[in-house]
Design an enzyme around this catalytic site. Structure first.
Site, PDB file in Angstrom:
ATOM      1  N   LEU A  49     -41.704   9.434 -86.285  1.00 21.26           N
ATOM      2  CA  LEU A  49     -41.341   9.395 -87.699  1.00 21.26           C
ATOM      3  C   LEU A  49     -42.105   8.310 -88.465  1.00 21.26           C
ATOM      4  O   LEU A  49     -42.449   7.264 -87.928  1.00 21.26           O
ATOM      5  CB  LEU A  49     -39.838   9.167 -87.843  1.00 21.26           C
ATOM      6  CG  LEU A  49     -38.932  10.196 -87.153  1.00 21.26           C
ATOM      7  CD1 LEU A  49     -37.463   9.885 -87.452  1.00 21.26           C
ATOM      8  CD2 LEU A  49     -39.270  11.623 -87.578  1.00 21.26           C
ATOM      9  N   MET A  79     -49.459  11.077 -95.145  1.00 21.90           N
ATOM     10  CA  MET A  79     -48.768  10.562 -93.966  1.00 21.90           C
ATOM     11  C   MET A  79     -48.508  11.687 -92.975  1.00 21.90           C
ATOM     12  O   MET A  79     -48.063  12.776 -93.342  1.00 21.90           O
ATOM     13  CB  MET A  79     -47.459   9.888 -94.363  1.00 21.90           C
ATOM     14  CG  MET A  79     -47.672   8.552 -95.033  1.00 21.90           C
ATOM     15  SD  MET A  79     -46.130   7.640 -95.208  1.00 21.90           S
ATOM     16  CE  MET A  79     -46.773   6.105 -95.904  1.00 21.90           C
ATOM     17  N   SER A  80     -48.796  11.411 -91.706  1.00 25.16           N
ATOM     18  CA  SER A  80     -48.637  12.385 -90.630  1.00 25.16           C
ATOM     19  C   SER A  80     -48.450  11.636 -89.323  1.00 25.16           C
ATOM     20  O   SER A  80     -49.017  10.553 -89.131  1.00 25.16           O
ATOM     21  CB  SER A  80     -49.881  13.281 -90.545  1.00 25.16           C
ATOM     22  OG  SER A  80     -49.862  14.067 -89.368  1.00 25.16           O
ATOM     23  N   SER A  81     -47.683  12.212 -88.425  1.00 28.22           N
ATOM     24  CA  SER A  81     -47.519  11.603 -87.102  1.00 28.22           C
ATOM     25  C   SER A  81     -48.854  11.488 -86.379  1.00 28.22           C
ATOM     26  O   SER A  81     -49.087  10.563 -85.606  1.00 28.22           O
ATOM     27  CB  SER A  81     -46.546  12.435 -86.262  1.00 28.22           C
ATOM     28  OG  SER A  81     -45.285  12.508 -86.904  1.00 28.22           O
ATOM     29  N   GLN A  88     -42.901   7.053 -92.987  1.00 30.32           N
ATOM     30  CA  GLN A  88     -42.235   6.968 -94.283  1.00 30.32           C
ATOM     31  C   GLN A  88     -42.191   8.307 -95.020  1.00 30.32           C
ATOM     32  O   GLN A  88     -41.341   8.508 -95.894  1.00 30.32           O
ATOM     33  CB  GLN A  88     -42.910   5.895 -95.150  1.00 30.32           C
ATOM     34  CG  GLN A  88     -42.657   4.480 -94.662  1.00 30.32           C
ATOM     35  CD  GLN A  88     -41.181   4.193 -94.440  1.00 30.32           C
ATOM     36  OE1 GLN A  88     -40.340   4.458 -95.308  1.00 30.32           O
ATOM     37  NE2 GLN A  88     -40.836   3.672 -93.265  1.00 30.32           N
ATOM     38  N   HIS A 134     -41.410  11.161 -93.479  1.00 33.14           N
ATOM     39  CA  HIS A 134     -40.148  11.696 -92.978  1.00 33.14           C
ATOM     40  C   HIS A 134     -38.955  10.978 -93.619  1.00 33.14           C
ATOM     41  O   HIS A 134     -37.951  11.608 -93.977  1.00 33.14           O
ATOM     42  CB  HIS A 134     -40.036  11.507 -91.463  1.00 33.14           C
ATOM     43  CG  HIS A 134     -41.010  12.295 -90.663  1.00 33.14           C
ATOM     44  ND1 HIS A 134     -42.016  11.709 -89.929  1.00 33.14           N
ATOM     45  CD2 HIS A 134     -41.132  13.629 -90.459  1.00 33.14           C
ATOM     46  CE1 HIS A 134     -42.711  12.645 -89.305  1.00 33.14           C
ATOM     47  NE2 HIS A 134     -42.201  13.819 -89.604  1.00 33.14           N
ATOM     48  N   LYS A 157     -46.799  18.542 -97.502  1.00 35.86           N
ATOM     49  CA  LYS A 157     -48.067  18.373 -96.779  1.00 35.86           C
ATOM     50  C   LYS A 157     -48.365  19.631 -95.971  1.00 35.86           C
ATOM     51  O   LYS A 157     -49.506  20.073 -95.885  1.00 35.86           O
ATOM     52  CB  LYS A 157     -48.024  17.156 -95.848  1.00 35.86           C
ATOM     53  CG  LYS A 157     -49.344  16.950 -95.086  1.00 35.86           C
ATOM     54  CD  LYS A 157     -49.285  15.788 -94.120  1.00 35.86           C
ATOM     55  CE  LYS A 157     -48.532  16.130 -92.880  1.00 35.86           C
ATOM     56  NZ  LYS A 157     -49.259  17.108 -92.015  1.00 35.86           N
TER      57      LYS A 157
END
Length: 281
Positions: free
Chosen positions: A32, A185-187, A34, A36, A150
């Site tokens: 997770l 933002m992505s894992s 920010q 998420h 996204k």
């Protein structure tokens, strides 16, 4: 905060909380960030009870190496969630709990939404997404479910899933959350070196310029410009850039008045696949 591992335990927990006027679900694959957390915060603000699921779904990976390398840090995930609210229920089942003996996807008709862009390069991916999302909806029975833009194509697929399977849940789209330099933002960003993570702001910068150009140039000219920008940058390998109708995801050939369009991109950086998109009008 302890995660719930089984469907039976989750059902018992939810029944102990009743009556719940509004139940929100944030489905995740963990690792997770920010982005998420923005979904979780919105869910908490709009529901009496929230469930966050953490499950790395094997049926949506067409690349076994990508599945193996997908980042996992449940302890960190739980800490981030608890910082928002200790009342959130975390459902973190095993693969066996979800799929029992047969790790296979259900087959869906997504009316062509799954045949372009991600679907063209990730065979059977969206059947895997549909399978796990439908499972989670059946297990949890949320009133609202929260998904980030996204993965805009995925969002369209899930809306179609809800429509065709007649699932009584409201899908809530949430804006893309970006790092300070623009990278969505992505894992998967965790797999990039810090230097590459900073350089990857180039992707969003390219999308923003493409949006500006879309106001005066044809879709073909914009695509040619993006292709050239990526060819000149040795840090990235372009998989696709597409301009599509937001309703049908049909690739644009000629602009039509009063239609909404979006630009979609997928690139590789240090062997990590990154996707992004931007509204054009």
């Amino acid at each position: 905060m302890l995660p719930i591992k089984t469907k039976k335990e989750l059902d018992k927990k939810l029944r102990s909380k009743s009556p719940i006027k509004s139940l929100g679900l944030v489905p995740t694959m963990g690792a997770l960030h920010q982005g998420h957390m923005a979904l979780v915060e919105k869910a908490v603000s709009e529901n009496d009870q929230v469930v966050v699921s953490i499950f790395v779904n094997p049926t949506q990976f067409n690349n076994s190496d990508d599945l193996k390398k997908y980042p996992k840090d449940l302890k960190k995930d739980l800490a981030l969630i608890e910082n928002i609210s200790s009342e959130i229920i975390v459902f973190a089942p095993s693969v066996d709990e979800i799929y029992q003996k047969y790790i296979v996807s259900k087959k869906y008709d997504f009316h062509g939404l799954d045949k372009v862009m991600e679907g063209e390069f990730r065979d059977d991916h969206f059947n895997g997404v549909g399978t796990i999302v439908e499972q989670l909806f059946k297990i949890i029975s949320p009133d609202k479910a929260y998904f980030g833009e996204k993965d805009f194509q995925q969002l369209c697929i899930i809306k179609k899933l809800v429509e065709t399977q007649k699932i009584p849940v409201q899908i809530i789209p949430c804006p893309i959350i970006r790092e300070s330099h623009g990278l969505a933002m992505s894992s998967r960003n965790e797999r990039l070196s810090m230097e590459m993570r900073l350089k990857a702001g180039f992707i969003y910068k390219t999308l923003k310029t493409a949006k500006d150009k879309f106001g005066t140039k044809s879709a073909l000219k914009v695509k040619e410009w993006v292709d050239n920008q990526l060819l000149k940058n040795d840090d990235f390998e372009l998989e696709y850039f597409e301009i599509a109708d937001v309703e049908t995801l049909t690739p644009l050939k000629r602009k039509i008045n009063n239609r909404k369009y979006r630009a979609f991109i997928a690139v590789y950086a240090e062997e990590v696949r990154l996707i992004d998109n931007i509204a054009l009008n």
